[in-house]
Scaffold this motif. Structure first.
Motif, PDB file in Angstrom:
ATOM      1  N   CYS A  88      37.045  42.148  44.972  1.00  0.00           N
ATOM      2  CA  CYS A  88      36.579  42.973  43.838  1.00  0.00           C
ATOM      3  C   CYS A  88      35.617  44.051  44.319  1.00  0.00           C
ATOM      4  O   CYS A  88      35.671  45.197  43.841  1.00  0.00           O
ATOM      5  CB  CYS A  88      35.913  42.089  42.782  1.00  0.00           C
ATOM      6  SG  CYS A  88      37.105  41.075  41.892  1.00  0.00           S
ATOM      7  N   LEU A  91      37.714  46.782  45.944  1.00  0.00           N
ATOM      8  CA  LEU A  91      38.462  47.544  44.935  1.00  0.00           C
ATOM      9  C   LEU A  91      37.547  48.569  44.284  1.00  0.00           C
ATOM     10  O   LEU A  91      37.919  49.740  44.108  1.00  0.00           O
ATOM     11  CB  LEU A  91      39.038  46.593  43.876  1.00  0.00           C
ATOM     12  CG  LEU A  91      40.120  45.606  44.353  1.00  0.00           C
ATOM     13  CD1 LEU A  91      40.407  44.552  43.285  1.00  0.00           C
ATOM     14  CD2 LEU A  91      41.415  46.337  44.714  1.00  0.00           C
ATOM     15  N   ARG A  92      36.341  48.135  43.952  1.00  0.00           N
ATOM     16  CA  ARG A  92      35.389  49.024  43.286  1.00  0.00           C
ATOM     17  C   ARG A  92      34.991  50.171  44.222  1.00  0.00           C
ATOM     18  O   ARG A  92      35.014  51.330  43.836  1.00  0.00           O
ATOM     19  CB  ARG A  92      34.158  48.237  42.838  1.00  0.00           C
ATOM     20  CG  ARG A  92      33.396  48.907  41.695  1.00  0.00           C
ATOM     21  CD  ARG A  92      32.351  47.986  41.093  1.00  0.00           C
ATOM     22  NE  ARG A  92      32.922  46.685  40.747  1.00  0.00           N
ATOM     23  CZ  ARG A  92      32.334  45.507  40.983  1.00  0.00           C
ATOM     24  NH1 ARG A  92      31.154  45.457  41.574  1.00  0.00           N
ATOM     25  NH2 ARG A  92      32.923  44.378  40.631  1.00  0.00           N
ATOM     26  N   ARG A  97      42.998  50.284  41.780  1.00  0.00           N
ATOM     27  CA  ARG A  97      43.374  49.558  40.566  1.00  0.00           C
ATOM     28  C   ARG A  97      44.552  48.651  40.912  1.00  0.00           C
ATOM     29  O   ARG A  97      45.669  49.134  41.127  1.00  0.00           O
ATOM     30  CB  ARG A  97      43.772  50.541  39.462  1.00  0.00           C
ATOM     31  CG  ARG A  97      42.663  51.521  39.044  1.00  0.00           C
ATOM     32  CD  ARG A  97      43.164  52.514  38.004  1.00  0.00           C
ATOM     33  NE  ARG A  97      44.374  53.204  38.433  1.00  0.00           N
ATOM     34  CZ  ARG A  97      44.390  54.286  39.215  1.00  0.00           C
ATOM     35  NH1 ARG A  97      43.252  54.799  39.647  1.00  0.00           N
ATOM     36  NH2 ARG A  97      45.527  54.841  39.557  1.00  0.00           N
ATOM     37  N   PHE A 110      38.776  38.645  38.312  1.00  0.00           N
ATOM     38  CA  PHE A 110      39.121  40.069  38.275  1.00  0.00           C
ATOM     39  C   PHE A 110      38.919  40.678  36.884  1.00  0.00           C
ATOM     40  O   PHE A 110      39.425  41.763  36.593  1.00  0.00           O
ATOM     41  CB  PHE A 110      40.583  40.269  38.722  1.00  0.00           C
ATOM     42  CG  PHE A 110      40.837  39.845  40.143  1.00  0.00           C
ATOM     43  CD1 PHE A 110      40.641  40.736  41.197  1.00  0.00           C
ATOM     44  CD2 PHE A 110      41.254  38.555  40.448  1.00  0.00           C
ATOM     45  CE1 PHE A 110      40.856  40.345  42.510  1.00  0.00           C
ATOM     46  CE2 PHE A 110      41.476  38.158  41.757  1.00  0.00           C
ATOM     47  CZ  PHE A 110      41.277  39.057  42.791  1.00  0.00           C
ATOM     48  N   VAL A 113      37.820  44.276  36.547  1.00  0.00           N
ATOM     49  CA  VAL A 113      38.551  45.246  37.367  1.00  0.00           C
ATOM     50  C   VAL A 113      39.590  45.981  36.520  1.00  0.00           C
ATOM     51  O   VAL A 113      40.298  45.360  35.726  1.00  0.00           O
ATOM     52  CB  VAL A 113      39.238  44.511  38.552  1.00  0.00           C
ATOM     53  CG1 VAL A 113      40.166  45.443  39.299  1.00  0.00           C
ATOM     54  CG2 VAL A 113      38.192  43.914  39.490  1.00  0.00           C
ATOM     55  N   ASP A 114      39.672  47.286  36.698  1.00  0.00           N
ATOM     56  CA  ASP A 114      40.665  48.104  35.984  1.00  0.00           C
ATOM     57  C   ASP A 114      42.039  47.893  36.631  1.00  0.00           C
ATOM     58  O   ASP A 114      42.233  48.199  37.804  1.00  0.00           O
ATOM     59  CB  ASP A 114      40.240  49.583  36.075  1.00  0.00           C
ATOM     60  CG  ASP A 114      41.241  50.512  35.384  1.00  0.00           C
ATOM     61  OD1 ASP A 114      42.168  50.009  34.718  1.00  0.00           O
ATOM     62  OD2 ASP A 114      41.072  51.744  35.509  1.00  0.00           O
ATOM     63  N   THR A 115      42.971  47.362  35.861  1.00  0.00           N
ATOM     64  CA  THR A 115      44.303  47.090  36.411  1.00  0.00           C
ATOM     65  C   THR A 115      45.363  48.009  35.798  1.00  0.00           C
ATOM     66  O   THR A 115      46.559  47.778  35.966  1.00  0.00           O
ATOM     67  CB  THR A 115      44.709  45.620  36.165  1.00  0.00           C
ATOM     68  OG1 THR A 115      44.628  45.363  34.762  1.00  0.00           O
ATOM     69  CG2 THR A 115      43.818  44.646  36.921  1.00  0.00           C
TER      70      THR A 115
END
Lengths: 244, 244
Positions: A88, A91-92, A97, A110, A113-115
């Motif tokens: 995470c 990803l950030r 995404r 998650f 988190v933008d998926t």
């Protein structure tokens, strides 16, 4: 062979793998490995710092810790280094995404988190969710990206459950790497960044730490490449045939 | 660039891949690729020998030929070189009893094979039957063998169906190879034995034959390594990005 005292001279911190070292996972939550509940308790009563360093990617840390506490272990969520939270962060940092090829049990990690409109794939130990349909969807997402990014939570070949050996995320990562002609980025053991973050979290230098695991590559080899000492237990997936 | 006549001088036989060259498989039996029904008809009316050389391992030859005839192709079962019958020969020769990780559609090809007390695994394009449970069972069979033998019907990365790109047997073979630390024996393209058996069946020497396919590795590379000429079509899984 040097005596234990000599081999462990200067050790200030102990990193413990969980699956195959503390317990064997499986139906009904799994079973503790004989003596391990007591060993963890003694370590925590000693002057040594203790951290749990796992590639568990099928369960959230909360679920895993709840299960281990139920089995009698003295363990809290803040003591666990696990690949999903590490992923995470990445990803950030990189504005990624993910399309998530993960087990429902770890999906809560998650949640922030933008998926939407995915520009990478994150693969974890999805267990029964490694269906053809789910694998093919992840494959198609990767093939549609100009620069396909595959982030894999570990490279494990297999682990041991009470019912037998089980294919781990590494095998399915290989499948996607081969199909797409790409190489995955690994978050988790044996990635040096992962071990370093565990060391940092416990405030111990590599040469002052020992990793205890059942995987000759992920645990022992990975820790040694970071300058740590390492011990392989003869439980979990250990096999006298190949040492792994 | 040399003229076609020059490049194909001395050709006496044509080997045709099926999926992605003649038709795209998919729901309802798939769809012919424009012009291919007529092209096959013209080839068969010419002085050239024609053989169909496929890695199709999800359907039996009978099923495949029935489907192609329904789409309008002039093709019979005896004209098809396919990996399942080739694997059966190898199993018989070496006294191997397979655990079959295959699609139900191709199981009939193995009807005469002893599958009791397995001492090897045969993996084919199992499609939806590549469940975690089925993969894990094959993995466990291999791990219990002293000398694990994995026979893979092809090394294809993916193929094109009318609904999109689909993971092929090669990806799942990689997963088992990695998990078990072994290398599979490949039956089917690009194995030289497979091309040689097709040439033998049509009574043509390698230098007198041309392979036509959509896979740069399995079709074109494999045929060229056997001393054949090869042409890559721009249909099926062909992509201008990577040529594969």
């Amino acid at each position: 062979m040097a005596a234990w005292g000599e081999r462990l001279a200067g050790v200030r911190g102990v990193l413990l793998d969980i699956s195959g070292v503390l317990y064997d996972s499986g139906e009904g939550g799994g079973v503790p490995i004989a003596g391990s509940v007591e060993a963890v308790a003694r370590l925590k009563q000693s002057r040594l710092k203790v951290r749990f360093c796992t590639n568990e990617s099928q369960k959230s840390r909360g679920h895993l810790v709840g299960l281990l506490r139920h089995l009698g272990y003295d363990i809290s969520e803040g003591e666990v280094t696990a690949p999903a939270p590490a992923a995470c962060l990445i990803l950030r940092e990189r504005g990624l995404r993910p399309h998530l090829l993960v087990h429902d049990g770890v999906r809560s990690e998650f949640a922030q988190v933008d998926t939407s409109n995915p520009n990478c794939v994150v693969i974890a130990d999805a267990g029964e969710d490694f269906s053809y349909q789910n694998m093919n969807k992840a494959f198609q997402v990767l093939m549609e990206l100009e620069n396909p990014v595959l982030i894999s939570l570990g490279r494990g070949r297999y682990y041991k459950e009470t019912s037998g050996l089980m294919l781990d995320v590494g095998a399915y990562t290989k499948a996607l790497e081969y199909a797409c002609g790409i190489e995955a980025e690994v978050v988790g053991k044996p990635s040096p960044e992962f071990f370093k973050s565990a060391l940092q979290q416990m405030g111990v230098e590599a040469h002052q730490a020992v990793m205890i695991g059942d995987d000759i590559v992920g645990d022992v080899g990975g820790a040694q490449r970071c300058g740590m000492r390492a011990l392989q237990v003869r439980t979990g997936k250990f096999s006298p045939k190949c040492g792994a």
